[in-house]
Scaffold this motif. Structure first.
Motif, PDB file in Angstrom:
ATOM      1  N   LYS A 114      -5.140 -47.801 -10.605  1.00 10.46           N
ATOM      2  CA  LYS A 114      -6.561 -48.164 -10.606  1.00 10.46           C
ATOM      3  C   LYS A 114      -7.376 -47.208  -9.727  1.00 10.46           C
ATOM      4  O   LYS A 114      -8.404 -46.699 -10.150  1.00 10.46           O
ATOM      5  N   THR A 115      -6.893 -47.015  -8.507  1.00  7.78           N
ATOM      6  CA  THR A 115      -7.626 -46.137  -7.592  1.00  7.78           C
ATOM      7  C   THR A 115      -7.661 -44.711  -8.142  1.00  7.78           C
ATOM      8  O   THR A 115      -8.689 -44.032  -8.095  1.00  7.78           O
ATOM      9  N   HIS A 116      -6.539 -44.287  -8.681  1.00  8.77           N
ATOM     10  CA  HIS A 116      -6.457 -42.946  -9.253  1.00  8.77           C
ATOM     11  C   HIS A 116      -7.526 -42.756 -10.343  1.00  8.77           C
ATOM     12  O   HIS A 116      -8.295 -41.792 -10.318  1.00  8.77           O
ATOM     13  N   LEU A 149     -16.283 -48.942  -6.154  1.00  7.53           N
ATOM     14  CA  LEU A 149     -15.920 -49.968  -5.184  1.00  7.53           C
ATOM     15  C   LEU A 149     -14.505 -50.465  -5.478  1.00  7.53           C
ATOM     16  O   LEU A 149     -14.261 -51.131  -6.481  1.00  7.53           O
ATOM     17  N   ASP A 150     -13.593 -50.118  -4.597  1.00  8.38           N
ATOM     18  CA  ASP A 150     -12.177 -50.369  -4.843  1.00  8.38           C
ATOM     19  C   ASP A 150     -11.760 -51.737  -4.281  1.00  8.38           C
ATOM     20  O   ASP A 150     -12.246 -52.152  -3.226  1.00  8.38           O
ATOM     21  N   ASP A 151     -10.887 -52.406  -4.986  1.00  6.42           N
ATOM     22  CA  ASP A 151     -10.287 -53.666  -4.518  1.00  6.42           C
ATOM     23  C   ASP A 151     -11.303 -54.760  -4.207  1.00  6.42           C
ATOM     24  O   ASP A 151     -11.323 -55.302  -3.107  1.00  6.42           O
ATOM     25  N   VAL A 152     -12.114 -55.108  -5.194  1.00  7.60           N
ATOM     26  CA  VAL A 152     -13.129 -56.137  -4.947  1.00  7.60           C
ATOM     27  C   VAL A 152     -12.563 -57.537  -4.743  1.00  7.60           C
ATOM     28  O   VAL A 152     -13.284 -58.420  -4.302  1.00  7.60           O
TER      29      VAL A 152
HETATM   30 MG    MG Z   1      -5.776 -49.029  -5.290  1.00 11.97          MG
END
Ligand code: MG
Ligand code: ADP
Length: 477
Positions: free
Chosen positions: A177-179, A233-236
């Motif tokens: 996801k972050t990638h 916005l990562d990891d909401v």
């Molecule tokens: Mg991540």
């Protein structure tokens, strides 16, 4: 003051508590976070086994409780106050209690830090650096992630102009996801270096919000996130249960939408499953595009491994059978695959003359493979469910004593797959079916023989195996 009220500060107890809490924190960043947060406590007192910690805003109660409740309780316990519980609450008398702070020294040092320039809000969005290799070029696609990949790349190209706004990517940890999210950032910045791309985790975002409140810097805080071109916005999932923060976030979000700025979010669950999150917010999250990233299939895992080997530019040639072994045994997430491959390469670097064998690899990756079993082990119930839905029978049919042929086949298929795909013993499998281990063995054997001659049955069983996220070739070993 009430008679049984014991002020902590005067006898130095609070100071000792602070020191203990700090010593127990695992990382430097947790400790520096603590140094910023503890000065925000406007009062603290011990009343009949309850430590009341006063803070200025409700959001701080939500924020500090999970962070410090247990550590502070533990510190009290270690100092000879067992059974103390910690309660964060909005302080009724901020001014008056604020005067308590100078009474204990750690807070004083903290206070000086807090007013240092790093906490001056400038209105410039703070963005965390993008990981250099989190680009679209380095992202291997397969059925588990191609939809998410396509959506992300459409967003990167059409920025704010596609209907994919917001783009919401969800899925388990280590699945990319972050990638993928950062790939959008890279893509945009490569083409327009002056674009304002803000990548931030919701934890940091919340952190800054709490600081902004404490510093009376809300207008600057608001302004800084409302003028970005792309907010990643990562990891909401982190905003769960933080009502007041959600309110603030909702406003930021709405304003970005109004100006057609792109918002991308990731989370470990789908919007509708975000816990303690207002529907107004989750509803908005779903108005653009929601995509899931799933665990990669065997083929994708193998492709990822090959890609990683290539990009690590290792001078070693890793035999195909070893890559296949890794892909077969490490299934849960991509991060674990990366760990495995770099371990193998390091081993090869250190043992240049030793030929790589499966035995060595097995030994080398023993821990990860063990861990994998506990994470992703299929339970007999998982298998029963998949089988019963394929055959259109119920779970209770599968475990019932009825011997009609329409039930016997699915029951034996479930036994066969449990025997092949789960790590449970025949006895344990038997217990799940309410049968003896001999019955399970017989059932599994029967299916084994039938699939040699019945290609339809074989196909069905292979499909169920794929549905369960496993490689059908595992059945024939
Ligand atoms: Mg991540
Ligand atoms: P998440 O944010 O979902 O927890 P990450 O984006 O941090 O996962 O990915 C974990 C690691 O796996 C990263 O190093 C990332 O580069 C790598 N990775 C994940 N998916 C892929 C993919 N499809 N192709 C290449 N690398 C991947």
């Amino acid at each position: 003051m009430i008679e049984n009220t014991l002020q902590i500060a005067p006898d130095g107890l609070w100071e000792k508590v602070c020191n203990l809490v700090r010593n127990h924190l695992a990382t430097e960043s947790e400790r520096s976070q603590m140094e910023r947060y503890f000065p925000m406590f406007v009062s603290h007192e011990l009343v009949e086994n309850v430590v009341h910690i006063g803070v200025a805003e409700a959001i701080q109660v939500e924020w500090f409780t999970p962070l410090y409740e247990k550590p502070i309780e533990r510190a009290f316990e270690e100092l000879g106050y067992p059974g103390v519980s910690v309660v964060f609450e909005v302080s009724q008398s901020r001014k008056q209690s604020a005067q308590l702070i100078p009474a204990f020294s750690p807070a004083q040092t903290f206070l000086q830090k807090q007013t240092s320039p790093q906490h001056v809000f400038t209105g410039v969005p703070s963005t965390l650096p993008l990981e250099e290799n989190y680009t679209f070029e380095n992202f291997v696609t397969g059925p588990s992630n191609s939809f998410a990949h396509a959506a992300a790349s459409a967003v990167a190209k059409g920025l704010g102009r596609t209907s994919y706004n917001p783009l919401f990517i969800y899925g388990g940890t280590g699945l990319g996801k972050t990638h993928l999210m950062q790939s959008i950032g890279h893509y945009v910045l490569d083409r327009n270096p002056s674009a304002s791309v803000c990548y931030i985790t919701s934890e940091t975002f919340l952190n800054e919000y709490v600081n902004a409140i404490a510093n009376g810097a809300m207008p600057a805080f608001r302004e800084r996130y409302r003028k970005v071109d792309v907010l990643l916005l990562d990891d909401v999932q982190f905003i769960a249960d933080k009502k007041q923060f959600q309110e603030e976030f909702f406003n930021t979000f709405s304003s970005l939408m109004t100006y057609k700025k792109q918002v991308v979010m990731t989370s470990d669950v789908a919007p509708k499953n975000l816990k303690g999150c207002e529907e107004r917010l989750t509803g908005r999250f779903q108005q653009g595009m929601v995509v899931e990233i799933e665990a990669p299939s065997y083929e994708t895992r193998l492709a990822i491994l090959k890609f990683k080997v290539k990009s690590l530019e290792s001078k070693h040639v890793i035999p195909e059978e070893i890559l296949k072994f890794i892909a077969e045994n490490i299934r849960s997430h991509v991060r674990a695959l990366e760990g495995a491959i770099s371990r193998v390469i390091t081993f090869m670097d250190l043992n240049k003359d030793m030929p790589m064998t499966l035995e060595i690899i097995q030994h080398l990756l023993k821990d990860s493979i063990e861990e994998e079993k506990t994470i992703k082990d299929l339970t007999v119930e998982d298998i029963m469910k998949a089988v019963s839905s394929t055959y259109g029978v119920t779970l209770s049919d599968i475990v019932s004593p009825q011997r009609t042929q329409t039930l016997v086949t699915p029951r034996q298929v479930a036994m066969y797959l449990s025997y092949k795909l789960s790590t449970r013993s025949l006895q344990e499998i038997g217990r799940s079916f309410g049968k003896t281990h001999a019955t399970v063995y017989h059932g599994a054997q029967t299916i084994q023989k039938r699939i040699d001659v019945e290609s339809d049955l074989r196909k069905t069983i292979e499909n169920i195996t794929s549905q369960l996220g496993r490689n059908p070739s595992e059945l024939y070993k």
